[in-house]
Design a protein around this motif. Structure first.
Motif, mmCIF file in Angstrom:
data_model
loop_
_atom_site.group_PDB
_atom_site.id
_atom_site.type_symbol
_atom_site.label_atom_id
_atom_site.label_comp_id
_atom_site.label_asym_id
_atom_site.label_seq_id
_atom_site.Cartn_x
_atom_site.Cartn_y
_atom_site.Cartn_z
ATOM 1 N N ARG A 12 4.645 5.181 -3.105
ATOM 2 C CA ARG A 12 3.732 6.304 -2.824
ATOM 3 C C ARG A 12 4.346 7.231 -1.779
ATOM 4 O O ARG A 12 5.226 6.846 -1.023
ATOM 5 N N PHE A 58 -5.109 0.711 6.029
ATOM 6 C CA PHE A 58 -5.505 2.019 5.491
ATOM 7 C C PHE A 58 -5.339 3.127 6.537
ATOM 8 O O PHE A 58 -4.958 4.244 6.194
ATOM 9 N N GLY A 97 -8.407 7.028 -0.957
ATOM 10 C CA GLY A 97 -7.936 5.680 -1.220
ATOM 11 C C GLY A 97 -9.096 4.816 -1.692
ATOM 12 O O GLY A 97 -10.260 5.212 -1.582
ATOM 13 N N LEU A 154 0.841 -1.200 0.000
ATOM 14 C CA LEU A 154 0.000 0.000 0.000
ATOM 15 C C LEU A 154 0.881 1.257 0.000
ATOM 16 O O LEU A 154 0.456 2.325 -0.434
ATOM 17 N N LEU A 155 2.102 1.113 0.500
ATOM 18 C CA LEU A 155 2.977 2.276 0.665
ATOM 19 C C LEU A 155 4.013 2.397 -0.445
ATOM 20 O O LEU A 155 4.398 3.501 -0.824
ATOM 21 N N CYS A 192 -1.683 3.892 6.390
ATOM 22 C CA CYS A 192 -1.341 4.583 5.149
ATOM 23 C C CYS A 192 -1.830 6.024 5.196
ATOM 24 O O CYS A 192 -1.090 6.948 4.857
ATOM 25 N N LYS A 224 -2.762 7.031 -5.778
ATOM 26 C CA LYS A 224 -3.652 6.846 -4.627
ATOM 27 C C LYS A 224 -3.555 5.404 -4.145
ATOM 28 O O LYS A 224 -3.492 4.478 -4.961
ATOM 29 N N PRO A 225 -3.563 5.180 -2.829
ATOM 30 C CA PRO A 225 -3.463 3.791 -2.360
ATOM 31 C C PRO A 225 -4.686 2.964 -2.749
ATOM 32 O O PRO A 225 -5.821 3.422 -2.658
#
Lengths: 698, 698
Positions: B301, B447, B384, B297-298, B450, B412-413
């Motif tokens: 980003r 999330f 997200g 997820l990271l 994140c 965007k995640p």
């Protein structure tokens, strides 16, 4: 009307009509027939379709009425618009139960709700019981009857087992099977209850309570319908030794039901539902996976509340995570008492003692582990035992599982957290009847559930209070928010001490009766239209003498008129100014789902800001009231905090019981009642209600 | 001294000495050699044992000094007592780094700590760097060098990958591999750091920051050592685009470090550690599995804080769980704006709109799903996107994964929660660079991590304050708890407004200076021995005139003497009695692990009871101070709550900054400082400190 019981028609039908059948592969209308055969259904299957002759080679009928046999269960996948007519035909064909897969009913808006009404009407008239609409179907594993098009039925086999499932979500019935089987669990019966238009969760629950193949009942709930029947079912399940384990959506719901009082805002429906579950011996899990991990911790055991667990581990890091996760749930990890530990080590046991009991490399063998597990289970210092298994769980499952083999029947709960990915050990433990956990947090959640599990709370004996007199007072109230004086009368009749006070129709009357109340004094506006008097400028405190009173009353009148020119003003309430060690909020609310509740919170804005309240199903006993007092963090100062003086907790408990007794008025019109603040004085000096609010239905 | 870099010696050694080698199967002394060969180590392996000629057929040497080759890395499994001598020999043989598997050092008590000192001394003298002792070893996957006896190396292969790991727990290095590989993840380098006696987490972290094969760094921590080096490493990792993700034990720790002030009790080390992580751009997960689920997820980003996510689902129940879990983390699920939704539907998109965007049965196909995912990623209304995948994840992985294939690089995640057990989809998504979640709670935790990820906080510009003058004042303080008057002087010098007050050596002096302070007045005992004055009876409030003052001072003297006859009494502090809209606690504490911190809490007993505090690494900027004010729930009333008057938050923020500036005094002797209460007056009227406490080290 058929003579088949509802349970048999649902789960062991001799014949099933598939209404809306198709043999187009992969669509919902066709899959149920494929899956019924695949999973070994032994009864007769009758496809129904207006124009087809056969479906998958089986003779197809234009209507259920044309089937030359008693149909026990109809499964309906036709378009929504024709479902009521299909149900009428089921009625004419004496079909006892129909499962309506079709959606676009009440869940989809007004038009759907109307169609659902028509559906229910058709079912009632025809004597057909309904599962759904908008549901995934009904699954029985033994004998097999998978009356559902869920693609999880592509799995080669369906485990038999002892877990019954009822779910508001249809797709999650597949998830239960998928995730359950991946852990070696098996299910007895699964019902996707859909819109619950006729047959309720409670009614299916009753069948599962009576089902000898079901030993625990898992529920996935989006709401609660038929709260009383639900509670009755839960209590019967408890009595039958079948734990009910619930995952319920809605814990984050920001939008709480709007109410005039604080009680509504601070004790929203989800807290009331929590209280309802506990009241009825139901266990609510926090994590979804706990639904699968908890049953083996409960099966065959009785609730035994506790706060301590002993953790035995082959790995410091894995054990540390469990101890830490337990601590966050309020459960302490306890080691072996020193003398006992030394004695065990002298007898050859190998471990390092502490809050985490470490087997060390040399102690990690089945014999040493089993011996220690048995010692821990026998130890009065803990309420449960957790074994944390490291790499042996992955590479040596038989050895990892061996120490547990005789422990599944232990009175004390025991479970294993497997630190690596270790599916084989997980299944072996499950087969041996030992709860196995995949995550430290799941392990802690399950032990929290287990150690906070309690039997259903009995209805407390009725207090000696004048129900008839109270009912008469309540019936005299206008609809809506009663004024403060009326609320005083009700709370006084319930037995809650009220502040010395007098109501005055206007300022001059107020001045005349001031002497009888006494200074210093508080003056408040009386109005049914103003719920938050302070905000409206309707309150003056610390009025010292008659001159100050005159000034205060005219100032209040002016401010309130400015705040809400249309408000009806009924004069003033004069009250003696009282002091207490603490202010509390004491409320009563009839929750739309679970019924009467009583709420205790820290006073002022704290209960709202911190959500620091205790809530129970009303009425409550004095013991329950004391539990509530202990639960509110903000009351710590009056429970004895540092050297602060204690409050009169006995009087507070009596006031909680008194307010909760509003629930004894049966069809009472009171939807909410709230004392805020109730002042708690020092030990022996009682409590006194300073302000109150009552809201009534028509 | 060897010319090999520490990084090369650790991870790509040309030769490894196994000191304490054995060929007895299954013991730690033998397994490293087996695993090195099995996993393809290409360098030379030299077993060392005093009496063996060969080990597993490889020539064995009596001492590392006898090896006729440069040894880059020694792995030591000998008994603890001889490890210092072994290290001396390593020094003589110019071995640059030794990994000490052996335990029974500082982790096991005083004797072990002494032995560890001897070990460190030997290493320093010989120029040998140490990993451990009490560690599991070092793993490199590419080129392979698995210098560890962990039984997870029984796995047939070791995935290469981009995740670096450092763990205080040795056994968990195996769990990282086990659980990571089960998800299709791979690791670059893994280090079990053990007792961290020489090479620290920070130092290995620096190597991973420079390692081109490592793109994210996962840490399993039991404590923090070398806080400054740790922070510097984290900031360099951030600058290099390599997120650091931490699971740290100790969140439940009941036993907080004992301190004289409230600040210590309410902002224990774990909260300070949280603040430290955020301060340095480090992400702390709540659930263990989030370590594995968060990286994708990271990766690639930048931090972009947010509060909203759009959830697209093929299953209402599964989607509902995600929405509910997100809500509990303070993240709102947002649907598609109505006009946009209608436009999409007119273009042929199939979905039902709402907080949960439901694909419905007809919309569940890769084309429609991919189109909607792209729309959601482009939509400014969310921060997200989460896709919830039902049964297709289990039975049709390729279809389930197809919509994501081009989205791994989205700014965007985006992630996917797989509702059934769906290992194949999980791996396919991982291979495609998409974060995949096994539980709704894990999805929400990731999330949360994140969307709350933030860049390291820059050190704020120095305020114009007299550091030299302050340092002189601080140096004049006695060791221990300073009396209130001394504390006043320090806080005043920092720039925090102080209540009008005067110190009097005795009662008659007090009466003489009363006029200069003004009535109504508060009188307090001055004593370095009494931290909680109210408990000791050392405070009188609301003193109206000189007569009352005389009575009050003698009463205080009598009570305090009774409370602690041995306390040194330095007279009285007289203060003007002030009123504020709120009382806050403002504290400063030098945390033993992470250094100076500043703490803001609601006043009275609330911050303690509710743990309602905000904490930051000191010094802070005004902006950070405003964040702190927003975080304290109990300050809601003065932030503007209903119609209650707002407090002077600007002045409060300035006071927070001022107190945090104690951290600018460098080697200050102040270990704790606390203003309690600081009164916050209405907007524009400032704040005023009423009571203060300072604790100094020798």
């Amino acid at each position: 009307m058929s003579e088949t019981s509802l349970a048999d028609a649902l789960f062991t039908p001799r014949s099933i009509a598939l209404i809306g059948a198709s043999d187009k592969p992969g669509v919902n209308n066709s899959r149920t027939q494929v899956y019924l055969e695949k999973h070994g259904y032994q009864g007769k299957v009758y496809p129904v379709h207006p124009t087809r002759d056969t479906v998958y080679g089986v003779k197809c009928y234009p209507s259920v009425k044309d089937i030359p046999d008693q149909v026990d269960h109809a499964f309906i996948t036709t378009p929504a618009a024709v479902v009521p007519q299909v149900i009428r035909e089921c009625g004419e064909a004496n079909v006892p139960v129909a499962t309506v897969f079709t959606s676009d009913f009440a869940e989809s808006g007004d038009e759907g709700a109307r169609l659902q009404e028509e559906l229910i009407d058709a079912a009632k008239k025809g004597g057909v019981r309904l599962i759904g609409p908008n549901c995934m179907g009904v699954y029985n594993t033994d004998p097999p009857a998978t009356i559902a098009p869920n693609s999880v039925l592509q799995l080669p086999t369906l485990n038999k087992g002892n877990l019954g499932v009822i779910s508001h979500s249809g797709s999650l019935t597949g998830t239960f099977i998928s995730r359950g089987q991946a852990r070696g669990l098996g299910f007895s019966k699964i019902v996707s209850i859909g819109n619950e238009s006729d047959i309720s969760v409670a009614e299916v629950g009753e069948i599962l309570v009576d089902d000898p193949k079901t030993e625990a009942i898992l529920l996935f709930l989006e709401t609660i319908r038929s709260g009383d029947a639900f509670a009755a079912m839960a209590r019967r399940a408890y009595a039958a030794g079948k734990p009910i384990i619930v995952y319920k959506l809605g814990r984050s719901e920001a939008a709480q039901q709007f109410t005039a009082s604080h009680t509504g805002a601070i004790a929203g429906t989800d807290a009331a539902i929590d209280a309802f579950f506990r009241h009825n011996g139901i266990i609510r899990v926090d994590l979804f996976e706990t639904l699968f991990e908890l049953p083996l911790l409960l099966l065959g055991r009785k609730p035994k509340p506790g706060k301590t667990v002993s953790v035995l581990s082959t790995t410091g890091g894995g054990g540390g995570m469990v101890v830490d996760s337990l601590g966050r749930q309020g459960i302490d990890a306890v080691g072996i008492p020193d003398a006992k530990a030394r004695a065990l080590q002298e007898q050859g046991a190998v471990f390092s003692n502490g809050p985490l009991i470490d087997l060390t490399f040399n102690g990690t063998n089945p014999k040493n582990t089993a011996m220690l597990l048995n010692e821990l289970l026998a130890m009065p210092e803990n309420d449960g035992v957790i074994m944390v298994v490291g790499s042996s769980a992955q590479f040596n499952p038989e050895n990892a599982v061996k120490p547990f083999l005789d422990l599944a029947k232990s009175e004390k709960p025991i479970g294993a957290f497997l630190v690596p990915t270790a599916e084989e050990s997980n299944q072996l433990l499950t087969d041996a009847g030992i709860a196995a956990f995949r995550t430290p947090e799941g392990c802690a959640d399950a032990f929290r559930c287990c150690l906070s599990w309690q039997p259903p709370v009995p209805v407390p004996h009725a207090a000696a209070f004048d129900a008839d007199g109270l009912t008469a007072l309540v019936n005299a109230l206008p609809t809506g928010t009663a004024d403060e004086e009326s609320a005083r009368t009700i709370f006084d009749a319930l037995g809650v001490p009220q502040v010395a006070a007098a109501a005055a129709a206007d300022a001059s009357a107020g001045l005349a009766m001031a002497e009888s109340v006494g200074f210093p004094m508080v003056a408040k506006i009386l109005s049914p239209d103003i719920a938050h008097k302070t905000e409206a400028g309707g309150v003056e405190l610390n009025i010292a003498d008659p001159d100050a009173l005159a000034t205060a009353l005219s100032a209040i009148q002016e401010r309130v008129t400015g705040y809400d020119p249309s408000a009806t003003l009924n004069g003033f309430l004069l009250q003696r100014m009282e002091r207490g060690l603490a202010e509390v909020l004491l409320g009563y609310r009839v929750d739309s789902l679970v019924g009467p509740t009583v709420v205790l919170g820290a006073g002022g804005v704290l209960s709202e800001i911190y959500g620091d309240v205790a809530i129970r199903i009303a009425p409550v006993s004095v013991e329950t009231a004391r539990e509530m007092i202990d639960e509110v963090d903000g009351l710590a100062p009056i429970r004895g905090y540092r050297s602060m003086p204690k409050g009169d907790l006995d009087a507070l408990a009596e006031a909680i019981v008194a307010v909760s007794n509003l629930a004894r008025l049966g069809g009472s019109r009171i939807s909410e009642a709230e004392i805020n603040p109730l002042l708690v004085k020092p030990e022996g000096e009682g409590v006194v209600a300073v302000d109150g609010l009552i809201v009534t239905d028509a």
